[in-house]
Write an enzyme that holds these catalytic residues in place. Structure first.
Site, PDB file in Angstrom:
ATOM      1  N   GLU A   8       0.818  -1.219   0.000  1.00 30.98           N
ATOM      2  CA  GLU A   8       0.000   0.000   0.000  1.00 30.98           C
ATOM      3  C   GLU A   8       0.848   1.265   0.000  1.00 30.98           C
ATOM      4  OE1 GLU A   8      -3.300   0.249   2.768  1.00 30.98           O
ATOM      5  OE2 GLU A   8      -3.299  -1.929   2.998  1.00 30.98           O
ATOM      6  N   ASP A  81      -1.822  -4.261   3.781  1.00 31.71           N
ATOM      7  CA  ASP A  81      -1.825  -4.351   5.244  1.00 31.71           C
ATOM      8  C   ASP A  81      -2.638  -5.548   5.748  1.00 31.71           C
ATOM      9  OD1 ASP A  81      -0.264  -2.120   5.340  1.00 31.71           O
ATOM     10  OD2 ASP A  81      -1.859  -0.743   5.931  1.00 31.71           O
ATOM     11  N   ASP A  83      -5.157  -6.426   7.535  1.00 33.36           N
ATOM     12  CA  ASP A  83      -6.449  -6.185   8.177  1.00 33.36           C
ATOM     13  C   ASP A  83      -7.543  -6.236   7.114  1.00 33.36           C
ATOM     14  OD1 ASP A  83      -6.076  -3.840   6.779  1.00 33.36           O
ATOM     15  OD2 ASP A  83      -5.776  -2.588   8.546  1.00 33.36           O
ATOM     16  N   GLU A  85      -9.254  -3.881   5.628  1.00 29.32           N
ATOM     17  CA  GLU A  85      -9.054  -2.921   4.538  1.00 29.32           C
ATOM     18  C   GLU A  85      -7.960  -3.407   3.593  1.00 29.32           C
ATOM     19  OE1 GLU A  85     -10.871  -0.151   3.905  1.00 29.32           O
ATOM     20  OE2 GLU A  85     -12.141  -0.662   5.622  1.00 29.32           O
ATOM     21  N   TYR A 306       2.404  -4.272  13.329  1.00 30.83           N
ATOM     22  CA  TYR A 306       1.288  -3.535  12.725  1.00 30.83           C
ATOM     23  C   TYR A 306       0.462  -2.857  13.798  1.00 30.83           C
ATOM     24  CZ  TYR A 306      -2.449  -2.470   9.426  1.00 30.83           C
ATOM     25  OH  TYR A 306      -3.360  -1.814   8.644  1.00 30.83           O
ATOM     26  N   ARG A 308      -2.605  -1.383  13.786  1.00 30.38           N
ATOM     27  CA  ARG A 308      -4.077  -1.394  13.831  1.00 30.38           C
ATOM     28  C   ARG A 308      -4.539  -2.780  14.258  1.00 30.38           C
ATOM     29  NH1 ARG A 308      -2.969   1.761   9.260  1.00 30.38           N
ATOM     30  NH2 ARG A 308      -3.568   3.946   9.541  1.00 30.38           N
ATOM     31  N   HIS A 353      -4.378 -11.238  14.778  1.00 29.58           N
ATOM     32  CA  HIS A 353      -3.298 -10.252  14.756  1.00 29.58           C
ATOM     33  C   HIS A 353      -2.609 -10.182  16.100  1.00 29.58           C
ATOM     34  CE1 HIS A 353      -5.530  -7.982  11.316  1.00 29.58           C
ATOM     35  NE2 HIS A 353      -4.929  -9.076  10.908  1.00 29.58           N
TER      36      HIS A 353
END
Length: 357
Positions: A8, A81, A83, A85, A306, A308, A353
């Site tokens: 990204e 990433d 997650d 999204e 990460y 988030r 995660h």
């Protein structure tokens, strides 16, 4: 055999290129490459909530660069990433490439890493997977709700109240919670109460005590409810004690305090605000930089995992490494016999995660 890795962030691309060498070309999507069309009909509730997408204009050139690179690549790895999204971005890229019929006889895989280190990146490349459609569907459901709620309610607010107002999937319920809380505050009936304290001094040592028992009965929060009652009690206590008090019993207790749980996104933001005076947006910007990589003299490397996440769990390898460090650098009493485990209380937490470390 040419390989293409798609991420990204352009800054992350530079770090990964260093780790992967000349075997890989690394390109960035610069976030989402597609979004719902900006007009009525983007989501059709009567047709299984079918969604119509279009390329985001500002990122069209980045998608074009990815398209050109795919034509000459044998293997494509989607490293967005880790997650919902990120999973959706990988799916959108794959869909665009499929529509252009560019994936025939090519390997297309998803890779995921929670930290940008050479070991973690190479492990992810060696263990690719397919795109997780359950995560993609979760992101699409959220995006559809954003559209259905915001796109339909915001114009109503403009018409009935004033232009510039907005409604949304998260914003509107949050506003209701605030309003309900404010109504509770307005309806609250305040009640006066007093507590009585003693400031004592002995050989230059001072300590504070609180009145907890009076006339053989426990002093509750509303035992003393006005100034006159407080003054009467204090006067009687001063008269009875003649200005002197006695320590009748000393109790010594040992207390243990558990360490705080590893950081999640929300607790990281809270500590950054409380201890460093950061705004939440600045805290996340700094965390993003630390995750994507910082030049520490020997090259750019990721310094945190990460950022988030709502999980308290840590990778087994990380826990073992931390325990080994404590064992080598501190006395044995500082190392618990077994690792301390934390479990998140949040519903729908992404436990796959890691926490931030």
């Amino acid at each position: 055999m040419s390989k293409l890795l798609i991420v990204e962030s352009p800054s992350k691309a530079k770090t990964l290129k260093k780790y992967l060498g000349n075997d890989f070309e690394v390109l960035a999507s610069y976030g989402h490459i597609r979004d719902l069309i900006p007009k009525n009909g983007a989501v059709d509730p009567l047709n299984s909530f079918a969604m119509k997408y279009d390329i985001i204009e500002r990122n069209a050139k980045h998608m074009d660069a990815i398209t050109r690179a795919v034509k000459s690549a044998d293997s494509i790895y989607l490293a967005t990433d880790p997650d919902r999204e990120g999973e959706a971005i990988s799916w959108h890229i794959a869909e665009v490439l499929n529509d252009k019929k560019l994936l025939k006889n090519k390997l297309l895989k998803r890779v995921e890493f929670n930290e940008i280190t050479q070991t973690a990146v190479k492990h992810a490349i060696d263990n690719p997977r397919d795109i997780a459609m359950n995560l993609v569907n979760a992101q699409q459901a959220r995006r559809a709700l954003d559209y259905l709620v915001g796109f339909n309610l915001s114009p109503l607010l403009w018409k009935k109240i004033r232009r510039g107002l907005s409604a949304g999937r998260v914003q509107s319920p949050a506003l209701r919670l605030i309003v309900e809380r404010e109504l509770e505050i307005e309806a609250f009936k305040s009640q006066e109460y007093w507590s009585i304290h003693l400031d004592a001094l002995k050989h230059a040592h001072s300590f504070n005590a609180k009145l907890i028992q009076l006339n053989g009965e426990k002093v509750e929060q509303f035992t003393v409810i006005n100034h006159d009652q407080q003054a009467d009690i204090v006067g009687k206590l001063l008269l009875a004690s003649a200005g002197k008090t006695t320590v009748s019993r000393v109790e010594k207790k040992q207390r243990s305090r558990s360490p705080a749980a590893p950081f999640t996104t929300s607790t990281l933001q809270q500590e950054a605000v409380r201890k460093l005076g950061f705004t939440t947006s600045r805290a996340m910007r700094v965390a993003q930089q630390l995750y994507e990589g910082v030049d520490i003299g020997s090259g750019t490397t990721g310094l945190i995992t990460y950022m988030r996440t709502d999980s308290f769990s840590l990778a087994t390898e990380a826990v073992m490494s931390i325990r080994d460090y404590v064992k080598k650098n501190f006395d044995a009493e500082y190392l618990p016999k077994s690792p301390i485990m934390y479990k998140t209380k949040a519903k729908n937490a992404q436990e796959a995660h890691e926490a931030i470390r």
